[in-house]
Design an enzyme around this catalytic site. Structure first.
Site, mmCIF file in Angstrom:
data_model
loop_
_atom_site.group_PDB
_atom_site.id
_atom_site.type_symbol
_atom_site.label_atom_id
_atom_site.label_comp_id
_atom_site.label_asym_id
_atom_site.label_seq_id
_atom_site.Cartn_x
_atom_site.Cartn_y
_atom_site.Cartn_z
ATOM 1 N N ALA A 152 20.212 2.028 0.257
ATOM 2 C CA ALA A 152 19.641 1.186 1.306
ATOM 3 C C ALA A 152 19.296 2.019 2.541
ATOM 4 C CB ALA A 152 20.620 0.077 1.672
ATOM 5 N N HIS A 200 -0.868 9.635 8.563
ATOM 6 C CA HIS A 200 -1.887 9.987 9.553
ATOM 7 C C HIS A 200 -2.014 11.494 9.682
ATOM 8 C CE1 HIS A 200 -2.713 6.018 11.173
ATOM 9 N NE2 HIS A 200 -1.430 5.763 11.060
#
Length: 186
Positions: free
Chosen positions: A160, A114
């Site tokens: 991860a 954005h």
């Protein structure tokens, strides 16, 4: 009689799975290699002019979500690549994923963000649009996020839950938020 590992992504499924994969291939993909497996719960939101191409032996696991939206979305996935469960791939421009890539569950790959200027609400601003490029023989651990304008080099490992904001060199092992290189593969 040998036991069948029904839990493995290597299990290509039976007749019904082949029908589901064939339907989704015709409906959402612009180019498909041999042996595509797309699980029934995988979801695709694709504009008419989007490009979604996959190579041979690609597996798209349960509840994966692909969103290819304006202005010019293109997603390319190489041979022998696995997209893990509940992973999200969202493109407004270009995402390329190489050959022999293993993408764990809950991974997000996003080529845009954005606008964040102060003079208007964020929801009214145009998106910042970039790209994501993932090389061959890459392993992306569960929950990792690969954000816009990033290149992940061949042979890299992303730990991860890592958040990748900058380029990762070939054969690097990167972990953390933001992800940083901690060592290289032997």
């Amino acid at each position: 009689m040998p036991t069948v590992d029904r839990a493995s992504y290597r299990n290509r499924g039976g007749f019904l799975q082949r029908l589901i994969s064939a339907y989704k291939a015709r409906r959402f993909f612009t180019k498909v290699g041999a042996n595509l497996v797309v699980k029934a719960s995988a979801e695709f939101r694709v504009v008419d002019h989007a490009v979604l191409e996959v190579g041979d032996n690609v597996t798209i696991q349960d509840y994966s979500f692909f969103q290819l939206t304006m202005p010019e979305p293109k997603v390319f996935i190489g041979n022998n690549t696995v997209i893990g469960r509940r992973s999200i791939i969202t493109a407004k421009n270009r995402i390329s994923i190489g050959n022999d890539v293993l993408i764990g569950s809950d991974v997000q790959i996003i080529d845009h963000g954005h606008g964040m200027r102060r003079d208007m609400p964020i929801r009214l601003q145009k998106a910042d649009i970039g790209f994501v490029e993932i090389g061959d023989d890459v392993w992306i651990g569960a929950g990792a996020k690969i954000l816009m304008n990033v290149k992940v080099g061949d042979g890299a490992v992303i730990g991860a839950n890592s958040v990748v904001l900058t380029d990762i060199p070939e054969y690097a092992i990167a972990v953390g938020s933001p992800a940083r290189v901690v060592k290289y593969r032997d």
